[in-house]
Design an enzyme around this catalytic site. Sequence first.
Site, short mmCIF file in Angstrom:
data_model
loop_
_atom_site.label_atom_id
_atom_site.label_comp_id
_atom_site.label_asym_id
_atom_site.label_seq_id
_atom_site.Cartn_x
_atom_site.Cartn_y
_atom_site.Cartn_z
N ASP A 53 0.74 -1.21 -0.02
CA ASP A 53 -0.19 0.00 -0.04
C ASP A 53 0.72 1.26 0.00
O ASP A 53 2.10 1.25 0.26
CB ASP A 53 -1.13 0.02 1.14
CG ASP A 53 -1.91 -1.21 1.17
OD1 ASP A 53 -2.48 -1.42 0.12
OD2 ASP A 53 -2.17 -1.59 2.42
N TYR A 111 6.95 -10.26 6.62
CA TYR A 111 6.82 -8.91 6.92
C TYR A 111 7.32 -8.28 8.04
O TYR A 111 7.58 -9.17 9.17
CB TYR A 111 5.30 -8.40 6.66
CG TYR A 111 4.62 -8.35 5.35
CD1 TYR A 111 4.71 -7.23 4.72
CD2 TYR A 111 3.99 -9.23 4.97
CE1 TYR A 111 4.17 -7.32 3.46
CE2 TYR A 111 3.41 -9.49 3.59
CZ TYR A 111 3.43 -8.27 2.98
OH TYR A 111 2.69 -8.12 1.92
#
Length: 249
Positions: A53, A111
């Site tokens: 994003d 992540y």
Amino acid sequence: MTRYKAIISYDGTLFSGFQRQSQARTVQEEIEKTLQKLTGGQGIQIHGAGRTDAGVHAYGQVIHFDLEQKRDPEKLRFALDTQTPDDIDVISLEAAADDFHARYHKHFKTYEFLVDIGRPKNPMMRHYATHYPYPLDIAKMQAAIKDLVGTHDFTGFTAAGTSVKNKVRTITAATLTQDPKTGFLVFTFSGNGFLYKQVRNMVGTLLKIGNGRLPIEQIRLVLESKNRQLAGPTAAGNGLYLKEIIYEE
């Protein structure tokens, strides 16, 4: 036609995300523009393993693309690396099997999420770590994060309105450490896939647990109920990094 696989890193601060959008600067657009220039105007489409994003960074995003003419991989990597903008780095590039697909080939992602708990915050890291200036019980968060490990339906941790029907994912590792040099909290999650804003929602929930505004059992409650309203707020994207992608042979 030759397929190429590349590992790239980027500073997401000035990008509206990875995926191409109209009237917005994206990683995909910048790389495709550079490839078009390098191939004399050919329209090249790249495919990424993860669609990060706006504001989200990557150490190890994986992409693939096809070229009509075979190129020397290192020369192509160097050209792509030096001609893309300074906030994109092409770490490696190699020829790939014709059926390799960066997104759909089975893989595991890791992540990392950085939280600056300094009071005051470090202004030099404002784009690279989410600031959380409130009291936190780190041990409580370290206990709660363990409940995320395993195969679960993560409906309660994804963004409302997501079009993905199957929300079952497997998290193989979830840890929280504190960097001894910076004092930043480092949340690390590894798994076979993550839903839209899942990592940021998990971090937001863990921070609320650490702050005492949610009980330590809240992770289990969200997983069992599949209720997004029971989870914490979505943590800001600037602390999130796509760290590594490992493909099965």
